[in-house]
Design a protein around this motif. Sequence first.
Motif, PDB file in Angstrom:
ATOM      1  N   MET A 175       0.865  -1.064  -0.020  1.00  0.00           N
ATOM      2  CA  MET A 175       0.049   0.112  -0.074  1.00  0.00           C
ATOM      3  C   MET A 175       0.889   1.194   0.045  1.00  0.00           C
ATOM      4  O   MET A 175       1.783   1.601   0.975  1.00  0.00           O
ATOM      5  CB  MET A 175      -0.738   0.001   1.370  1.00  0.00           C
ATOM      6  CG  MET A 175      -1.557   1.156   1.736  1.00  0.00           C
ATOM      7  SD  MET A 175      -3.431   1.489   1.254  1.00  0.00           S
ATOM      8  CE  MET A 175      -3.164   1.410  -0.449  1.00  0.00           C
ATOM      9  N   ASP A 176       0.971   2.135  -1.036  1.00  0.00           N
ATOM     10  CA  ASP A 176       1.522   3.255  -1.376  1.00  0.00           C
ATOM     11  C   ASP A 176       1.124   4.419  -0.820  1.00  0.00           C
ATOM     12  O   ASP A 176      -0.137   4.553  -0.684  1.00  0.00           O
ATOM     13  CB  ASP A 176       1.930   3.369  -2.664  1.00  0.00           C
ATOM     14  CG  ASP A 176       3.177   4.045  -3.168  1.00  0.00           C
ATOM     15  OD1 ASP A 176       3.923   4.454  -2.355  1.00  0.00           O
ATOM     16  OD2 ASP A 176       3.544   3.951  -4.378  1.00  0.00           O
ATOM     17  N   ASP A 177       2.125   5.208  -0.224  1.00  0.00           N
ATOM     18  CA  ASP A 177       1.521   6.496   0.107  1.00  0.00           C
ATOM     19  C   ASP A 177       0.706   6.687   1.153  1.00  0.00           C
ATOM     20  O   ASP A 177      -0.529   7.455   1.201  1.00  0.00           O
ATOM     21  CB  ASP A 177       0.966   7.706  -0.825  1.00  0.00           C
ATOM     22  CG  ASP A 177       2.156   7.591  -2.034  1.00  0.00           C
ATOM     23  OD1 ASP A 177       3.159   7.310  -1.853  1.00  0.00           O
ATOM     24  OD2 ASP A 177       1.613   8.073  -3.237  1.00  0.00           O
ATOM     25  N   PHE A 178       0.830   5.716   2.175  1.00  0.00           N
ATOM     26  CA  PHE A 178      -0.363   5.487   3.306  1.00  0.00           C
ATOM     27  C   PHE A 178      -0.461   6.755   4.025  1.00  0.00           C
ATOM     28  O   PHE A 178       0.419   7.273   4.529  1.00  0.00           O
ATOM     29  CB  PHE A 178      -0.039   4.192   3.995  1.00  0.00           C
ATOM     30  CG  PHE A 178      -1.096   3.759   4.973  1.00  0.00           C
ATOM     31  CD1 PHE A 178      -2.360   3.350   4.393  1.00  0.00           C
ATOM     32  CD2 PHE A 178      -1.103   4.173   6.346  1.00  0.00           C
ATOM     33  CE1 PHE A 178      -3.537   3.126   5.439  1.00  0.00           C
ATOM     34  CE2 PHE A 178      -2.200   3.910   7.251  1.00  0.00           C
ATOM     35  CZ  PHE A 178      -3.174   3.535   6.834  1.00  0.00           C
ATOM     36  N   ALA A 232       9.402   3.242   5.408  1.00  0.00           N
ATOM     37  CA  ALA A 232       9.229   4.810   5.477  1.00  0.00           C
ATOM     38  C   ALA A 232       9.763   5.524   4.085  1.00  0.00           C
ATOM     39  O   ALA A 232      10.826   5.162   3.771  1.00  0.00           O
ATOM     40  CB  ALA A 232      10.086   5.549   6.647  1.00  0.00           C
ATOM     41  N   GLU A 233       8.943   6.378   3.451  1.00  0.00           N
ATOM     42  CA  GLU A 233       9.271   6.801   2.429  1.00  0.00           C
ATOM     43  C   GLU A 233      10.062   8.343   2.659  1.00  0.00           C
ATOM     44  O   GLU A 233       9.626   8.949   3.326  1.00  0.00           O
ATOM     45  CB  GLU A 233       7.918   7.096   1.190  1.00  0.00           C
ATOM     46  CG  GLU A 233       7.418   5.996   0.932  1.00  0.00           C
ATOM     47  CD  GLU A 233       6.265   6.126  -0.009  1.00  0.00           C
ATOM     48  OE1 GLU A 233       5.291   6.298   0.251  1.00  0.00           O
ATOM     49  OE2 GLU A 233       6.765   6.328  -1.390  1.00  0.00           O
ATOM     50  N   GLY A 234      10.773   8.597   1.769  1.00  0.00           N
ATOM     51  CA  GLY A 234      11.292  10.046   1.560  1.00  0.00           C
ATOM     52  C   GLY A 234      12.468  10.182   2.757  1.00  0.00           C
ATOM     53  O   GLY A 234      12.344  11.357   3.337  1.00  0.00           O
TER      54      GLY A 234
HETATM   55 MG    MG Z   1       5.034   6.329  -2.586  1.00  0.00          MG
END
Ligand code: MG
Length: 281
Positions: A175-178, A232-234
């Motif tokens: 699940m992206d950008d949750f 964790a993204e970014g």
């Molecule tokens: Mg993303």
Amino acid sequence: RVKGDGRTGHRFFEQEMDAQLQSRRHLEQDLIQALKAGEFALHYQPLVDLASNQISECEALLRWHHPERGMVPPGEFIRVAEEIGLIIQLGEWVLQQACREAVSWPIPARVKVNLSPIQFVDQNLVRTVKRALEESGLPSSRLGVEITESVLLQNNEATLATLHELRQLGISIAMDDFGTGYSSLSYLRSFPFDQIKIDQSFIRDLMLRNDCRAIVDSIISLGHSLGMTTTAEGVELPEQVTELRKLGCDFAQGYLFGRPQPLHSVQEMLAAPRPPLDDAA
Ligand code: MG
Ligand code: C2E
Ligand code: MG
Ligand code: MG
């Protein structure tokens, strides 16, 4: 020109509209040509296991090398490709290319492909994925897909069935950008996710805002209690890594570990030995 001349303003508005329509048409034409002309490429960004510091996965991110405009970021053309239906063909190319390229990586990291909601409306998605695996020889355990919450809003039954079929093939589902979309928690229960990716907006403010830290903390606990891993993204700063490890986050992705990069340089990165993380860090 007389101030308040409504007609001049009106004409100016129409010209502006014409210009926008024209450039939109150009973009559409260019996009259709681009696929035939081979102007697309995949860049890869590593996801790092926070316990071992090893690269477990690489996300494939689409790049368009426009002959005149140079590099066009996906934020500027994915939406258009979706609107004109080209995303079906383009998405198929991404799947094939990602599988073909991942086969030659020096370590068996998983390759992650972003899927558009439009691809789930297409009846052939599962077949397309199977074919990409067969033609490339990539084991299904080395393929993962990333979807955003918007996928779950459309035709839940069919989407759920497709996700189950993909998972039965042995493909992992993230699940992206949750946290940015609808974020209905019941989705997490009803859909078969292996991984939750915490949107980069929460990571950006992780050290600055207590509410962000609380949200990240809760997403990690929630994911773990549902048997999912968390990413964790970014991630851009070492302090964020320290904090994420404290919170028990499993993986991290971001400029700190590596930017999205062309195949040859990600291959070098995958081949290079990585020291285990210092536990005091
Ligand atoms: Mg993303
Ligand atoms: P995404 O899947 O959430 O991908 C992560 C985005 O965050 C990428 O932007 C990546 O370059 C950027 N990023 C990674 N680390 C950092 C960081 O440390 N700081 C900051 N500020 N940004 C970071 P990119 O490559 O521009 O892609 C944007 C979006 O376009 C992706 O978001 C994804 O939703 C979409 N996209 C990219 N490739 C494809 C594709 O092949 N198919 C589809 N359907 N969508 C794609
Ligand atoms: Mg993604
Ligand atoms: Mg995003």
